[in-house]
Design a protein around this motif. Sequence first.
Motif, PDB file in Angstrom:
ATOM      1  N   VAL A  55      45.501  42.632  32.619  1.00  0.00           N
ATOM      2  CA  VAL A  55      44.305  41.859  32.961  1.00  0.00           C
ATOM      3  C   VAL A  55      43.950  40.894  31.820  1.00  0.00           C
ATOM      4  O   VAL A  55      43.596  39.737  32.061  1.00  0.00           O
ATOM      5  N   GLN A  56      44.100  41.365  30.594  1.00  0.00           N
ATOM      6  CA  GLN A  56      43.826  40.471  29.454  1.00  0.00           C
ATOM      7  C   GLN A  56      44.800  39.293  29.433  1.00  0.00           C
ATOM      8  O   GLN A  56      44.412  38.171  29.104  1.00  0.00           O
ATOM      9  N   LEU A  57      46.040  39.556  29.797  1.00  0.00           N
ATOM     10  CA  LEU A  57      47.027  38.468  29.813  1.00  0.00           C
ATOM     11  C   LEU A  57      46.729  37.488  30.939  1.00  0.00           C
ATOM     12  O   LEU A  57      46.829  36.271  30.760  1.00  0.00           O
ATOM     13  N   LEU A  58      46.334  38.011  32.102  1.00  0.00           N
ATOM     14  CA  LEU A  58      45.936  37.116  33.203  1.00  0.00           C
ATOM     15  C   LEU A  58      44.798  36.218  32.744  1.00  0.00           C
ATOM     16  O   LEU A  58      44.787  35.017  32.986  1.00  0.00           O
ATOM     17  N   ASP A  59      43.840  36.850  32.075  1.00  0.00           N
ATOM     18  CA  ASP A  59      42.663  36.125  31.626  1.00  0.00           C
ATOM     19  C   ASP A  59      43.028  35.048  30.610  1.00  0.00           C
ATOM     20  O   ASP A  59      42.561  33.914  30.690  1.00  0.00           O
ATOM     21  N   GLY A  90      44.364  42.691  41.165  1.00  0.00           N
ATOM     22  CA  GLY A  90      45.366  42.803  42.214  1.00  0.00           C
ATOM     23  C   GLY A  90      46.597  41.952  41.936  1.00  0.00           C
ATOM     24  O   GLY A  90      47.573  42.039  42.656  1.00  0.00           O
ATOM     25  N   TYR A  91      46.545  41.116  40.896  1.00  0.00           N
ATOM     26  CA  TYR A  91      47.692  40.261  40.616  1.00  0.00           C
ATOM     27  C   TYR A  91      48.392  40.643  39.314  1.00  0.00           C
ATOM     28  O   TYR A  91      49.128  39.847  38.746  1.00  0.00           O
ATOM     29  N   GLU A  92      48.118  41.893  38.890  1.00  0.00           N
ATOM     30  CA  GLU A  92      48.744  42.329  37.645  1.00  0.00           C
ATOM     31  C   GLU A  92      50.267  42.285  37.749  1.00  0.00           C
ATOM     32  O   GLU A  92      50.959  42.092  36.756  1.00  0.00           O
ATOM     33  N   HIS A  93      50.790  42.459  38.979  1.00  0.00           N
ATOM     34  CA  HIS A  93      52.244  42.417  39.142  1.00  0.00           C
ATOM     35  C   HIS A  93      52.808  41.031  38.805  1.00  0.00           C
ATOM     36  O   HIS A  93      53.973  40.900  38.454  1.00  0.00           O
ATOM     37  N   THR A  94      51.968  40.011  38.893  1.00  0.00           N
ATOM     38  CA  THR A  94      52.384  38.663  38.479  1.00  0.00           C
ATOM     39  C   THR A  94      52.759  38.674  36.997  1.00  0.00           C
ATOM     40  O   THR A  94      53.743  38.062  36.595  1.00  0.00           O
TER      41      THR A  94
END
Length: 256
Positions: free
Chosen positions: A187-191, A200-204
């Motif tokens: 989640v931190q990396l998505l952010d 829900g997009y952690e698999h990305t």
Amino acid sequence: MNKPDDGKQHQVLVIEDESDIARLLEMHLCDADCAVTLAADGHEGMRQAFARPWDLVILDLRLPGPDGLSICRALRREQLYVPILMLTSKSSELDRVLGLELGADDYLTKPFSISELMARVKAIFRRVESFQKRFVGSDETLEVGPLRLSTRGREVNLNGETVALTAREYDLLNHFVRHPGQVFSRVQLLDAVWGYGYEGYEHTVNSHINRLRAKIEPDSARPQLITTVWGVGYKLEIAPEKSRNRPLLRSINCAS
Ligand code: CA
């Protein structure tokens, strides 16, 4: 209908064959100080996409003529980076787009709320602007272990060899290189890399990490650079022998 170059802050190309959606987007983007050009099919979209630099391309997946995937692919082959927001008609298409990982910056599934779309657009602009503030005009070189990143050309070298990365893979690696040894959750990396966390997009993140590893790890089954911290996330390792005699993170030629 087209209103380019009227002094507005952002030049946005909307490639969308559903005219109601295109007009709605145009109206709200204009309110947000964007100059909007509309393209109603894939041929016109492809032509416009390369006709000039854009601050953002909003790209429908299903189009008459070349589809959104073809246009996205073509844009990502170019040297110049343009942010892309992809629109899909159903979540199964979104899965397909995410699975293909063509390097769109963000994705929305129809029907979407206009406020959601505008939030995503603004997040993209913020991310690009903060990136430009930090890096444009500076020729910064970052080194961690065998990796060397040059921010001006967004170039990556591994043991002196150039590594071809997609825009997102570069952004992800850039984030790790700036925080060597620090563990980041998905989640931190998505952010940090995608602009905001979306559940829900952690698999990305996983799929990008895997592709990045395939390009930079000697053996991607046993990663030594970007390692998994079980139950937490990922971090960039510093090989002890590489870091003993020099700073972990070396920044060279920071232009004023
Ligand atoms: Ca469509």
